[in-house]
Scaffold this motif. Structure first.
Motif, mmCIF file in Angstrom:
data_model
loop_
_atom_site.group_PDB
_atom_site.id
_atom_site.type_symbol
_atom_site.label_atom_id
_atom_site.label_comp_id
_atom_site.label_asym_id
_atom_site.label_seq_id
_atom_site.Cartn_x
_atom_site.Cartn_y
_atom_site.Cartn_z
ATOM 1 N N UNK A 1 0.836 -1.198 0.000
ATOM 2 C CA UNK A 1 0.000 0.000 0.000
ATOM 3 C C UNK A 1 0.871 1.249 0.000
ATOM 4 N N UNK A 2 0.644 2.115 -0.993
ATOM 5 C CA UNK A 2 1.468 3.313 -1.149
ATOM 6 C C UNK A 2 0.952 4.120 -2.328
ATOM 7 N N UNK A 3 1.458 5.341 -2.429
ATOM 8 C CA UNK A 3 1.299 6.097 -3.663
ATOM 9 C C UNK A 3 2.472 5.723 -4.567
ATOM 10 N N UNK A 4 2.164 5.355 -5.793
ATOM 11 C CA UNK A 4 3.179 4.925 -6.757
ATOM 12 C C UNK A 4 3.412 6.038 -7.769
ATOM 13 N N UNK A 5 4.684 6.382 -7.943
ATOM 14 C CA UNK A 5 5.069 7.465 -8.838
ATOM 15 C C UNK A 5 5.881 6.919 -10.008
ATOM 16 N N UNK A 6 5.539 7.375 -11.189
ATOM 17 C CA UNK A 6 6.325 7.068 -12.380
ATOM 18 C C UNK A 6 7.387 8.152 -12.544
ATOM 19 N N UNK A 7 8.599 7.745 -12.895
ATOM 20 C CA UNK A 7 9.704 8.695 -13.060
ATOM 21 C C UNK A 7 10.453 8.404 -14.349
ATOM 22 N N UNK A 8 11.076 9.431 -14.889
ATOM 23 C CA UNK A 8 11.866 9.287 -16.110
ATOM 24 C C UNK A 8 13.196 10.006 -15.936
#
Length: 123
Positions: A91-98
């Protein structure tokens, strides 16, 4: 300016699956290595997975190895994180990164971040 938009989060029961998507508009993701971070309430941000621009090299945190799979679809300009056998601790906030490389991902030095999508694993 690259803008990343995550989707696919939600509520799932323990043992279930979800697929997160990271899409970009106007700019190709082909020039970037793409990763996923997550942050649970009261915890530090954690690097989950990263995929090279070729799609050949992938990295996974020990906590998700064997359960999560990262992939990229060049035709759709999208990167996916398939999550299986989910646990409450996912359980978490998932962040996409580049960024330039997955080596930079390991150093938390990625250039672009999405706003995140919430994943809740609970019965």
């Amino acid at each position: 300016q690259l803008q990343l938009v995550e989707s696919g989060g939600g509520l799932v029961q323990p043992g279930g699956s979800l697929r997160l998507s990271c899409a970009a508009s106007g700019v190709t993701l082909d020039y970037y290595d793409i990763g996923w971070f997550r942050q649970a309430p009261g915890k530090e941000r954690e690097g989950v997975s990263c995929v090279s621009r070729s799609g050949i090299t992938t990295l996974y945190a020990a906590s998700v190895k064997g359960r999560f799979t990262i992939s990229r679809d060049k035709a759709k300009n999208t990167v996916y994180l398939q999550m299986s056998s989910l646990k409450p601790e996912d359980t978490a906030v998932y962040y996409c990164v580049a960024g330039p490389s997955c080596a930079d991902f390991l150093r938390f030095r990625m250039d672009y971040w999405g706003k995140g999508t919430l994943v809740t694993v609970s019965s």
